[in-house]
Write a protein that holds these residues in place. Structure first.
Motif, PDB file in Angstrom:
ATOM      1  N   HIS A 133     -39.496  25.576 -42.161  1.00 19.41           N
ATOM      2  CA  HIS A 133     -39.270  25.826 -40.735  1.00 19.41           C
ATOM      3  C   HIS A 133     -40.502  26.541 -40.188  1.00 19.41           C
ATOM      4  O   HIS A 133     -40.947  27.546 -40.741  1.00 19.41           O
ATOM      5  N   LYS A 134     -41.046  26.032 -39.067  1.00 19.56           N
ATOM      6  CA  LYS A 134     -42.278  26.585 -38.512  1.00 19.56           C
ATOM      7  C   LYS A 134     -42.078  27.048 -37.077  1.00 19.56           C
ATOM      8  O   LYS A 134     -41.494  26.342 -36.261  1.00 19.56           O
ATOM      9  N   MET A 149     -34.626  19.903 -32.291  1.00 22.63           N
ATOM     10  CA  MET A 149     -35.002  21.223 -32.779  1.00 22.63           C
ATOM     11  C   MET A 149     -34.679  21.320 -34.270  1.00 22.63           C
ATOM     12  O   MET A 149     -33.709  20.712 -34.751  1.00 22.63           O
ATOM     13  N   SER A 150     -35.485  22.112 -34.998  1.00 19.77           N
ATOM     14  CA  SER A 150     -35.273  22.249 -36.441  1.00 19.77           C
ATOM     15  C   SER A 150     -35.593  23.676 -36.853  1.00 19.77           C
ATOM     16  O   SER A 150     -36.726  24.135 -36.711  1.00 19.77           O
ATOM     17  N   ARG A 151     -34.590  24.377 -37.379  1.00 20.65           N
ATOM     18  CA  ARG A 151     -34.812  25.746 -37.846  1.00 20.65           C
ATOM     19  C   ARG A 151     -34.492  25.811 -39.350  1.00 20.65           C
ATOM     20  O   ARG A 151     -35.211  25.219 -40.138  1.00 20.65           O
ATOM     21  N   ASP A 152     -33.458  26.537 -39.756  1.00 19.32           N
ATOM     22  CA  ASP A 152     -33.193  26.652 -41.192  1.00 19.32           C
ATOM     23  C   ASP A 152     -33.059  25.275 -41.829  1.00 19.32           C
ATOM     24  O   ASP A 152     -32.328  24.412 -41.313  1.00 19.32           O
ATOM     25  N   ILE A 153     -33.738  25.098 -42.977  1.00 18.77           N
ATOM     26  CA  ILE A 153     -33.725  23.785 -43.624  1.00 18.77           C
ATOM     27  C   ILE A 153     -33.484  23.927 -45.121  1.00 18.77           C
ATOM     28  O   ILE A 153     -33.610  25.001 -45.708  1.00 18.77           O
ATOM     29  N   LEU A 180     -33.536  15.726 -45.821  1.00 20.24           N
ATOM     30  CA  LEU A 180     -33.784  16.986 -45.145  1.00 20.24           C
ATOM     31  C   LEU A 180     -32.503  17.384 -44.430  1.00 20.24           C
ATOM     32  O   LEU A 180     -31.927  16.584 -43.681  1.00 20.24           O
ATOM     33  N   ILE A 181     -32.063  18.612 -44.653  1.00 19.82           N
ATOM     34  CA  ILE A 181     -30.904  19.145 -43.928  1.00 19.82           C
ATOM     35  C   ILE A 181     -31.431  20.254 -43.030  1.00 19.82           C
ATOM     36  O   ILE A 181     -32.125  21.166 -43.489  1.00 19.82           O
ATOM     37  N   SER A 182     -31.126  20.182 -41.753  1.00 20.16           N
ATOM     38  CA  SER A 182     -31.771  21.048 -40.775  1.00 20.16           C
ATOM     39  C   SER A 182     -30.780  21.544 -39.731  1.00 20.16           C
ATOM     40  O   SER A 182     -29.988  20.764 -39.187  1.00 20.16           O
ATOM     41  N   ASP A 197     -25.812  22.566 -34.288  1.00 21.16           N
ATOM     42  CA  ASP A 197     -25.559  21.362 -35.073  1.00 21.16           C
ATOM     43  C   ASP A 197     -26.271  21.467 -36.417  1.00 21.16           C
ATOM     44  O   ASP A 197     -27.231  22.233 -36.579  1.00 21.16           O
ATOM     45  N   LEU A 198     -25.800  20.695 -37.381  1.00 16.50           N
ATOM     46  CA  LEU A 198     -26.424  20.636 -38.690  1.00 16.50           C
ATOM     47  C   LEU A 198     -26.664  19.164 -39.013  1.00 16.50           C
ATOM     48  O   LEU A 198     -25.721  18.401 -39.201  1.00 16.50           O
ATOM     49  N   HIS A 199     -27.941  18.772 -39.032  1.00 21.60           N
ATOM     50  CA  HIS A 199     -28.314  17.375 -39.200  1.00 21.60           C
ATOM     51  C   HIS A 199     -28.715  17.084 -40.644  1.00 21.60           C
ATOM     52  O   HIS A 199     -29.340  17.921 -41.304  1.00 21.60           O
ATOM     53  N   ILE A 200     -28.367  15.889 -41.089  1.00 19.91           N
ATOM     54  CA  ILE A 200     -28.868  15.366 -42.360  1.00 19.91           C
ATOM     55  C   ILE A 200     -29.777  14.184 -42.035  1.00 19.91           C
ATOM     56  O   ILE A 200     -29.347  13.219 -41.392  1.00 19.91           O
ATOM     57  N   TYR A 201     -31.044  14.277 -42.464  1.00 19.08           N
ATOM     58  CA  TYR A 201     -32.024  13.212 -42.245  1.00 19.08           C
ATOM     59  C   TYR A 201     -32.399  12.568 -43.585  1.00 19.08           C
ATOM     60  O   TYR A 201     -32.486  13.261 -44.611  1.00 19.08           O
TER      61      TYR A 201
END
Length: 481
Positions: free
Chosen positions: A133-134, A169-173, A184-186, A193-197
């Motif tokens: 996460h950046k 948006m992407s924070r804790d991964i 990638l889980i983000s 929300d919690l996304h799975i890529y």
């Protein structure tokens, strides 16, 4: 023939087991077998050189016979200094290997926040790939994922840049390798929300969204692992530095359907936040180890003062998990066993009065007074000695879970003794120093002794710190309860 043998001795092969990447190396490169070790919870770990170990928010990758632990290493103002990596064969004795990503690795890293670095191995490209996460080092408006890679696990990583996955948006991964397919889980959309890529074939970018299975769930700190045929997604709530209730969901496929959330651990996850779940595959069994951070931000400290909480996960059924507190654990990476050690509690009695240390009124609050009273067996009179390193202990009250503390870190004679949320301060660290048949309790920060004010012998006599002089009201004994 000699050349061929040498090449074979250097060859590596990839094995993927339950999400744990194991890159097997030939015998010449293998470390000695590890003996069982004891790991103390709720402290700052140190490396084999005695320096604080900074791998916060990180993850572990096994390569050959070594475990490699990557994590955050920050400046005192909490901005990015490096992603540091350490290696170990037994999970307690860690050797610093390298700062694999630093401010000098890319222009956009010169002032930045880099959080929760995770590394997986791509067998098709032969590269170790790190996602993280950046942020820009000033605020949390960027919410980007960043990528770096290397041909060696602990070499310098090449920075490939940062972006928002598919515009989100992407924070804790976290990362997960599922038999050669990377995920990638983000935490996305302000952590609601919690996304799975699904990752691209080279793991360097995102190829598609598998799903947003928990819309508006407000979960972060994801840790994904697989046991048997069940995938477990462990997360925390989004409450900043303050710990909260961990919850998990399960599925028979990463692509779902996933269950709703189930609580695990206590209401604060033992004052920690999930960062990773490490499968430890041995000759006898495979255990699953919860890796959590006890963030120093919860008590106003910098990230590099944070502590670690590692606990064995148990499984009441194939689709459920349980997490219980233990002050220490015993890990045998050879057999794969992890054992929770039962805490030992003591009454601490003053030689002069025969009375014991007591948190007044059974209080669980910060700043509650510690005085002496006659023994009554209450939890507010029972104390656990937790190893803090260097021959010092944190002394933790059973009733409150808080630490014996010299108020405000004072070094003065007469400074008050209280209980306070356990941190890493030396005003919460005590030496159990022998003096004849009894002991003194000496504060690490001041060198002064735990002392009953005016050598009082009655209930309610106050306890303070005072210059050590050998009086019996500065002498203590402890008895297991």
């Amino acid at each position: 023939m000699r050349t061929r043998s040498r090449l074979l001795a250097l060859a590596t092969a990839l094995v993927v087991t339950s999400g744990l990447v194991v890159v097997s190396v030939a015998r010449d490169g293998e470390p000695a077998q590890a003996a069982p070790v004891t790991i103390t919870n709720g402290i700052q770990f140190t490396d084999v050189g005695g320096s604080p170990l900074h791998a916060h928010g990180g993850g572990v990758l096994k390569v050959g016979g070594y475990y490699y632990w990557f994590g955050e290493n920050r400046h005192p103002n909490n901005t990015f200094r490096a992603v540091s990596v350490y290696r170990s064969v037994d999970l307690r004795n860690w050797e610093f290997r390298n700062d694999v990503l630093t401010q000098a690795s890319a222009t956009e890293l010169q002032v930045a926040n880099i959080e929760r670095p995770k590394v997986i191995y791509n067998a098709s490209t032969g590269r170790f790939v790190m996602w993280m996460h950046k942020e820009n080092g000033t605020n949390y408006n960027e919410a980007r994922a960043a990528v770096a890679s290397s041909t060696t696990v602990d070499g310098n990583y090449t920075y490939h840049g940062s972006f928002r996955p598919l515009g989100h948006m992407s924070r804790d991964i976290t990362l997960y390798d599922d038999n050669g397919t990377g995920y990638l889980i983000s935490a996305a959309d302000e952590n609601y929300d919690l996304h799975i890529y699904r990752l691209s074939a080279d793991y360097l970018t995102v190829s598609g969204l598998v799903g947003n299975f928990w819309n508006d769930a407000h979960r972060e700190a994801p840790a994904l692992f697989k046991r048997g045929s069940t995938y477990f997604m462990l997360t925390s709530g989004a409450t900043g530095w303050n710990p909260n209730q961990a919850r998990y969901a399960t599925a028979s496929s990463i692509s779902g359907p996933w269950t709703g959330w189930t609580d695990v651990g206590d209401a604060t996850t033992f004052r920690s936040q999930p960062t990773f779940v490490l499968p430890i595959q041995g000759t006898t069994t495979t255990s699953y180890l919860y890796l959590g951070d006890r963030w120093a931000g919860a008590w106003g400290g910098p990230v590099n003062d944070s502590q670690y909480v590692w606990l064995p996960i148990t499984f009441p059924s194939s689709t459920s998990m349980s997490l219980n507190w233990a002050p220490s654990i015993t890990v045998d990476t050879q057999t794969g066993t992890v054992t929770a050690n039962t805490p030992a509690y003591h009454r601490i009695a003053n030689r002069n009065s025969g009375r014991v240390m007591d948190v007044v009124s059974n209080s669980t609050a910060n700043n509650a007074e510690v005085k002496q009273y006659g023994w009554n067996g209450g939890g507010n009179q029972r104390w656990e000695f937790q190893d803090a390193g260097g021959g010092y202990f944190r002394i933790v009250n059973l009733n409150s879970g808080k630490c014996l503390d010299v108020a405000s870190g004072s070094t003065a004679d007469g400074a008050n003794i209280i209980q306070y949320t356990c941190g890493s301060g030396p005003n919460q660290q005590w030496q159990w120093a022998a003096i004849g048949d009894h002991h003194q309790l000496r504060a690490r920060h001041s060198g002064k002794c735990l002392d009953v004010v005016n050598a009082g012998t009655g209930d309610g006599a106050d306890i303070q710190q005072y210059a050590c002089h050998g009086g019996t009201h500065q002498q203590w004994s402890r008895t297991a309860t």
